[in-house]
Write an enzyme that holds these catalytic residues in place. Structure first.
Site, PDB file in Angstrom:
ATOM      1  N   SER A  23       0.829  -1.209   0.000  1.00 42.99           N
ATOM      2  CA  SER A  23       0.000   0.000   0.000  1.00 42.99           C
ATOM      3  C   SER A  23       0.859   1.252   0.000  1.00 42.99           C
ATOM      4  O   SER A  23       0.655   2.174  -0.813  1.00 42.99           O
ATOM      5  CB  SER A  23      -0.926   0.005   1.217  1.00 42.99           C
ATOM      6  OG  SER A  23      -1.857  -1.043   1.168  1.00 42.99           O
ATOM      7  N   ARG A  46       0.226   8.341   5.215  1.00 43.09           N
ATOM      8  CA  ARG A  46      -0.852   7.834   6.083  1.00 43.09           C
ATOM      9  C   ARG A  46      -2.206   8.408   5.664  1.00 43.09           C
ATOM     10  O   ARG A  46      -3.216   7.697   5.646  1.00 43.09           O
ATOM     11  CB  ARG A  46      -0.563   8.206   7.527  1.00 43.09           C
ATOM     12  CG  ARG A  46       0.466   7.368   8.221  1.00 43.09           C
ATOM     13  CD  ARG A  46      -0.125   6.096   8.753  1.00 43.09           C
ATOM     14  NE  ARG A  46       0.772   5.440   9.686  1.00 43.09           N
ATOM     15  CZ  ARG A  46       0.576   4.227  10.181  1.00 43.09           C
ATOM     16  NH1 ARG A  46      -0.491   3.542   9.827  1.00 43.09           N
ATOM     17  NH2 ARG A  46       1.433   3.693  11.012  1.00 43.09           N
ATOM     18  N   HIS A  49      -3.312   6.801   2.433  1.00 43.87           N
ATOM     19  CA  HIS A  49      -3.669   5.415   2.727  1.00 43.87           C
ATOM     20  C   HIS A  49      -5.043   5.336   3.382  1.00 43.87           C
ATOM     21  O   HIS A  49      -5.798   4.378   3.165  1.00 43.87           O
ATOM     22  CB  HIS A  49      -2.602   4.805   3.643  1.00 43.87           C
ATOM     23  CG  HIS A  49      -2.842   3.384   4.001  1.00 43.87           C
ATOM     24  ND1 HIS A  49      -3.201   2.989   5.271  1.00 43.87           N
ATOM     25  CD2 HIS A  49      -2.783   2.246   3.265  1.00 43.87           C
ATOM     26  CE1 HIS A  49      -3.345   1.673   5.307  1.00 43.87           C
ATOM     27  NE2 HIS A  49      -3.098   1.196   4.104  1.00 43.87           N
TER      28      HIS A  49
END
Length: 221
Positions: A23, A46, A49
């Site tokens: 990812s 982050r 994601h």
């Protein structure tokens, strides 16, 4: 059981570390992460994601050394203040290695009456209950624009400053404007936000997790 109706074997990755690794590698490949300062890159990864939108990096706004300020505050054990329980529940407690308190006051018994007295939303009224916890805290707002507006007004009235404000309120009324007010704040307040209508609790929690621990899953994979 009629085997003709059985589900065919599904091919997917089951190892959580490999899921994170792939990812984050995808985010690095598809988003312009290298355009950001080094200390903001883990935060951006982050955030992307958490929402699946690689173009989010184009709307990321932040003050100089904001990520550093947030990381240092969390490393000192700073309280994390959240506007909604969804943000609180998304924060990985094991990453808060100094026993940081995570506080959401939205469901306190006094909030409904306080919101009526102040003539504002419950989310904004709940911010009033942060007064004794605000100094040096990390604030993560992931839902209500009125909470962010009220926070800025309270800082203006009291002069009490958090270490960092993470501004991710979402929606069509006040979200864009509240984040613009944060970016233009006259208090030299460290901040990280996503400009425009996008935001949400998952992003706010992801930002806290990045500031607390970077990308440990990527490093360990």
């Amino acid at each position: 059981m009629d085997n003709s109706q059985a589900l065919a074997p599904l091919d997917y990755i089951r190892d959580p570390h490999e899921i994170y690794r792939k990812s984050f590698a995808t985010v690095r490949r598809e988003a312009d992460i290298d355009s950001l300062p080094d200390d903001m890159q883990a935060v951006a990864i982050r955030l992307i994601h958490a929402c699946g939108m690689v173009d989010l990096v184009d709307d990321l706004v932040f003050s100089a050394d904001a990520a550093k300020a947030g990381h240092e505050a969390i490393s000192r054990g700073a309280t994390v203040l959240t506007d909604v329980e969804m943000v609180s529940h998304g924060i990985i407690r094991s990453r808060l290695t100094k026993g940081n308190k995570v506080l959401c006051t939205l469901n306190e018994a006094s909030v409904p009456d306080l919101s009526k007295d102040l003539g504002t939303t419950r989310s904004a009224a709940a911010v009033e209950l942060w007064r004794d916890h605000l100094a040096g805290a990390v604030v993560a707002i992931g839902n209500a624009p009125t909470a962010l507006f009220h926070l800025l007004e309270m800082i203006d009235r009291t002069g009490v400053r958090p270490a960092l404000v993470l501004g991710f309120p979402v929606g069509f009324v006040g979200a864009e404007e509240s984040k613009q007010a944060l970016a233009e704040n006259p208090f030299n307040l460290p901040y990280i936000a996503v400009a425009g209508r996008r935001g949400g609790s998952a992003m706010a929690a992801a930002a806290v997790n990045a500031l607390a621990a970077g990308l440990p899953e990527e490093a360990s994979a």
